[in-house]
Design a protein around this motif. Structure first.
Motif, PDB file in Angstrom:
ATOM      1  N   VAL A  78       0.827  -0.990  -0.121  1.00 51.41           N
ATOM      2  CA  VAL A  78       0.122   0.057   0.037  1.00 51.41           C
ATOM      3  C   VAL A  78       0.878   1.369  -0.082  1.00 51.41           C
ATOM      4  N   VAL A  79       0.557   2.217  -0.909  1.00 54.62           N
ATOM      5  CA  VAL A  79       1.670   3.403  -1.039  1.00 54.62           C
ATOM      6  C   VAL A  79       1.060   4.421   0.002  1.00 54.62           C
ATOM      7  N   THR A  80       1.951   4.794   0.799  1.00 56.36           N
ATOM      8  CA  THR A  80       1.984   5.645   1.992  1.00 56.36           C
ATOM      9  C   THR A  80       2.557   6.839   1.850  1.00 56.36           C
ATOM     10  N   GLN A  81       3.185   6.920   0.554  1.00 58.86           N
ATOM     11  CA  GLN A  81       3.828   8.477   0.358  1.00 58.86           C
ATOM     12  C   GLN A  81       3.859   8.643  -1.114  1.00 58.86           C
ATOM     13  N   ILE A  82       3.644   9.811  -1.767  1.00 56.98           N
ATOM     14  CA  ILE A  82       3.960  10.153  -3.090  1.00 56.98           C
ATOM     15  C   ILE A  82       4.787  11.235  -3.414  1.00 56.98           C
ATOM     16  N   ASN A  83       5.664  11.239  -4.325  1.00 52.17           N
ATOM     17  CA  ASN A  83       6.454  12.502  -4.787  1.00 52.17           C
ATOM     18  C   ASN A  83       7.152  12.886  -3.576  1.00 52.17           C
ATOM     19  N   ASP A  84       7.950  11.804  -2.908  1.00 56.72           N
ATOM     20  CA  ASP A  84       8.881  12.355  -1.830  1.00 56.72           C
ATOM     21  C   ASP A  84       8.226  13.120  -0.710  1.00 56.72           C
ATOM     22  N   GLY A  85       6.785  13.054  -0.730  1.00 56.90           N
ATOM     23  CA  GLY A  85       6.375  14.041   0.400  1.00 56.90           C
ATOM     24  C   GLY A  85       5.948  15.275  -0.264  1.00 56.90           C
ATOM     25  N   GLU A  86       6.348  15.597  -1.513  1.00 59.29           N
ATOM     26  CA  GLU A  86       5.986  16.730  -1.874  1.00 59.29           C
ATOM     27  C   GLU A  86       4.641  17.085  -2.704  1.00 59.29           C
ATOM     28  N   LEU A 151      10.985  12.986   7.695  1.00 63.53           N
ATOM     29  CA  LEU A 151       9.410  13.013   8.153  1.00 63.53           C
ATOM     30  C   LEU A 151       9.235  11.594   8.196  1.00 63.53           C
ATOM     31  N   LEU A 152       9.525  10.762   7.383  1.00 59.68           N
ATOM     32  CA  LEU A 152       8.843   9.229   7.757  1.00 59.68           C
ATOM     33  C   LEU A 152       9.817   8.674   8.658  1.00 59.68           C
ATOM     34  N   ALA A 153      10.694   9.246   9.164  1.00 59.49           N
ATOM     35  CA  ALA A 153      11.687   8.697  10.249  1.00 59.49           C
ATOM     36  C   ALA A 153      10.853   9.102  11.639  1.00 59.49           C
ATOM     37  N   SER A 154      10.633  10.493  11.555  1.00 60.23           N
ATOM     38  CA  SER A 154       9.738  11.047  12.705  1.00 60.23           C
ATOM     39  C   SER A 154       8.499  10.318  13.034  1.00 60.23           C
ATOM     40  N   ARG A 155       7.551  10.085  12.041  1.00 62.48           N
ATOM     41  CA  ARG A 155       6.472   9.377  12.018  1.00 62.48           C
ATOM     42  C   ARG A 155       6.762   7.929  12.558  1.00 62.48           C
ATOM     43  N   ALA A 156       7.687   7.113  12.060  1.00 64.03           N
ATOM     44  CA  ALA A 156       7.889   5.866  12.435  1.00 64.03           C
ATOM     45  C   ALA A 156       8.153   5.877  13.964  1.00 64.03           C
ATOM     46  N   ARG A 157       8.919   6.827  14.286  1.00 61.37           N
ATOM     47  CA  ARG A 157       9.514   6.685  15.717  1.00 61.37           C
ATOM     48  C   ARG A 157       8.369   6.816  16.874  1.00 61.37           C
ATOM     49  N   ALA A 158       7.581   7.815  16.168  1.00 60.42           N
ATOM     50  CA  ALA A 158       6.227   7.929  17.145  1.00 60.42           C
ATOM     51  C   ALA A 158       5.366   6.772  17.151  1.00 60.42           C
ATOM     52  N   CYS A 159       5.385   5.923  16.024  1.00 59.47           N
ATOM     53  CA  CYS A 159       4.555   5.013  15.961  1.00 59.47           C
ATOM     54  C   CYS A 159       4.937   3.984  16.915  1.00 59.47           C
ATOM     55  N   LEU A 160       6.324   3.599  16.678  1.00 54.17           N
ATOM     56  CA  LEU A 160       6.851   2.629  17.357  1.00 54.17           C
ATOM     57  C   LEU A 160       6.773   2.953  19.177  1.00 54.17           C
ATOM     58  N   ARG A 161       7.119   4.134  19.337  1.00 55.39           N
ATOM     59  CA  ARG A 161       6.888   4.531  20.743  1.00 55.39           C
ATOM     60  C   ARG A 161       5.566   4.190  21.430  1.00 55.39           C
ATOM     61  N   LYS A 162       4.408   4.729  20.542  1.00 60.28           N
ATOM     62  CA  LYS A 162       2.997   4.677  21.043  1.00 60.28           C
ATOM     63  C   LYS A 162       2.793   3.099  21.184  1.00 60.28           C
ATOM     64  N   SER A 163       3.374   2.139  20.490  1.00 57.50           N
ATOM     65  CA  SER A 163       3.204   0.690  20.323  1.00 57.50           C
ATOM     66  C   SER A 163       4.172  -0.031  21.424  1.00 57.50           C
ATOM     67  N   GLY A 164       4.654   1.027  22.459  1.00 54.95           N
ATOM     68  CA  GLY A 164       5.798   0.475  23.625  1.00 54.95           C
ATOM     69  C   GLY A 164       6.891   0.063  23.099  1.00 54.95           C
ATOM     70  N   LEU A 165       7.650   0.270  21.785  1.00 64.25           N
ATOM     71  CA  LEU A 165       8.596  -0.170  21.594  1.00 64.25           C
ATOM     72  C   LEU A 165      10.021   0.749  21.448  1.00 64.25           C
ATOM     73  N   GLY A 166      11.020   0.544  21.863  1.00 63.68           N
ATOM     74  CA  GLY A 166      11.852   1.752  22.103  1.00 63.68           C
ATOM     75  C   GLY A 166      13.146   1.392  21.146  1.00 63.68           C
ATOM     76  N   VAL A 167      12.593   1.019  19.587  1.00 62.47           N
ATOM     77  CA  VAL A 167      13.489   1.131  18.636  1.00 62.47           C
ATOM     78  C   VAL A 167      14.292   2.330  18.592  1.00 62.47           C
ATOM     79  N   GLU A 168      15.521   2.216  18.039  1.00 57.34           N
ATOM     80  CA  GLU A 168      16.355   3.242  17.873  1.00 57.34           C
ATOM     81  C   GLU A 168      16.077   3.507  16.296  1.00 57.34           C
ATOM     82  N   VAL A 169      15.486   4.869  15.954  1.00 57.44           N
ATOM     83  CA  VAL A 169      15.163   5.377  14.591  1.00 57.44           C
ATOM     84  C   VAL A 169      16.372   6.338  14.298  1.00 57.44           C
ATOM     85  N   ILE A 170      17.048   6.002  13.064  1.00 58.25           N
ATOM     86  CA  ILE A 170      17.987   6.937  12.827  1.00 58.25           C
ATOM     87  C   ILE A 170      17.645   7.900  11.231  1.00 58.25           C
TER      88      ILE A 170
END
Length: 393
Positions: A78-86, A151-170
């Motif tokens: 499923v496509v989650t972003q188009i045109n590199d977010g532009e 932007l994708l990194a920031s969103r994924a980091r938030a989703c992981l934290r909300k799910s209780g997962l302390g994954v390091e996102v770079i």
């Protein structure tokens, strides 16, 4: 970690999805991955807006919840972003990030063979769901994921934290890996590569696994599973699965009439008895073999060109745009095609030689090919590392 409270509709969707995944797999899904699918739900990571169909039509969760849920839990990307977010200009929409089909996600996790407490580096965070599944099995503290799009990194980091997962996102260049956390036991890419980034070799311990989707300019197809040795070399086989978006640092953006063919070019004319669709048609095994041999050659079809006597034309060009070829079909003959070639290299001659080699070796599929990667180069092989595949360019 406990299984979240899920609505009945989502429970049914997950159950159906796991059934589809198991039908697609060669072996039943391991119990730990089934538990991960129930605990780390895909819906918690897919953005509120996705893009559906060939036209990438926006679908918002708030406005079309049922369609959104179907897109989340169908066994498809499923496509989650188009045109590199532009914002798209002139209506030109193209997919720049997606959540991979769950069947290929779990197939890759199975091939990665992750165990608890193993250190894992993921290249291409995307939505963060794959990192979440890895964290469920390996442990959050053992998973690092790198995403080139901040932007994708920031969103994924938030989703992981909300799910209780302390994954390091770079947020960074995945081609460089993440040396600060090395060595890793496993490295997995969720974007395809045309060449294995050399920093990956030095960041995976001897005996560790690198798993990456493969792409050549000829075809995006195949998974490459490498084992790293104690000398900094990695070697392994391809398997016939997957088609992923290319790593952004390895993208090319070429068009025949904009970048390659010029009005003053005077190509040489010849003929061929090799039907062009045998190398650029539905035969994936042939296309994969072409891509391994012609590492810098790409193609595109031009149907009904405005050329008298030509019903269809196959264009070939090098990625440096210095050589090209065209193969014309008149819509009638099935024994001979007209060939035009320009530049230093005779590209269609190279294609004929590559196809002849493939046919001579019993038309092998991707599973018979492998790749050895060193600090200085890559060598494709057939069946064993000693049987090198000829390459051109």
């Amino acid at each position: 970690m406990t299984t979240p409270n899920l609505a009945a509709s989502e429970q049914i969707a997950i159950r159906d999805l796991l059934g589809a995944v198991n039908n697609d797999m060669d072996t039943p899904l391991r119990p730990e991955w089934e538990r991960a699918a129930w605990s780390i739900t895909r819906s918690a990571f897919i953005p509120e807006r996705v893009y559906l169909g060939d036209q990438l039509v926006p679908c918002d969760r708030a406005g079309a919840p049922e369609a959104w849920l179907r897109a989340v839990y169908v066994d498809d990307s499923v496509v989650t972003q188009i045109n590199d977010g532009e914002e798209p200009t002139d209506g030109d929409r193209w997919a720049s990030s997606s959540a991979s089909a769950p069947s290929i996600v779990f197939r890759m996790l199975h091939m990665l063979d992750v165990a608890p407490e193993q250190r894992v580096l993921e290249i291409g965070t995307g939505t963060g769901w794959n990192a979440g599944l890895l964290a469920y099995v390996a442990g959050s503290e053992n998973v690092t994921t790198v995403e080139v799009d901040p932007l994708l990194a920031s969103r994924a980091r938030a989703c992981l934290r909300k799910s209780g997962l302390g994954v390091e996102v770079i947020a960074g260049d995945g081609a460089m890996g993440h040396a600060d956390g090395a060595p890793y036991d496993r490295l997995v890419a969720t974007c395809s590569v045309r060449s294995v980034p050399r920093p990956w070799l030095t960041q995976v311990r001897p005996g560790g696994i690198i798993l990456a989707p493969w792409e050549s300019p000829w075809i995006c197809y195949g998974l490459l599973r490498l084992t790293v040795d104690d000398g900094g070399t990695a070697s392994g086989r391809f398997s016939p699965h997957s088609a992923f978006m290319l790593m952004r640092q390895q993208r090319t953006n070429l068009r025949i009439f904009r970048d390659v063919v010029r009005d003053d070019h005077q190509p040489d004319e010849s003929t061929t008895i090799l039907p062009p669709w045998q190398v650029a048609g539905e035969e994936l095994a042939a296309r994969f073999a072409m891509g391994l041999q012609l590492r810098d050659v790409w193609w595109t079809w031009h149907d009904n060109p405005d050329v008298e006597g030509v019903a269809s034309r196959l264009w070939l060009a090098t990625t440096d745009a210095t050589s090209w070829a065209a193969v014309d079909w008149d819509g009638k003959s099935d024994t001979r095609w007209t060939v035009w070639q320009h530049g230093r290299r005779r590209l269609w001659n190279e294609v004929e030689a590559a196809h002849d080699w493939w046919a001579l070796h019993d038309r092998p599929g991707p599973e018979r090919f492998g790749l050895t990667v060193t600090a200085t180069g890559e060598t494709p092989w057939l069946d064993t590392p000693e049987r090198h595949v000829p390459t051109s360019g």
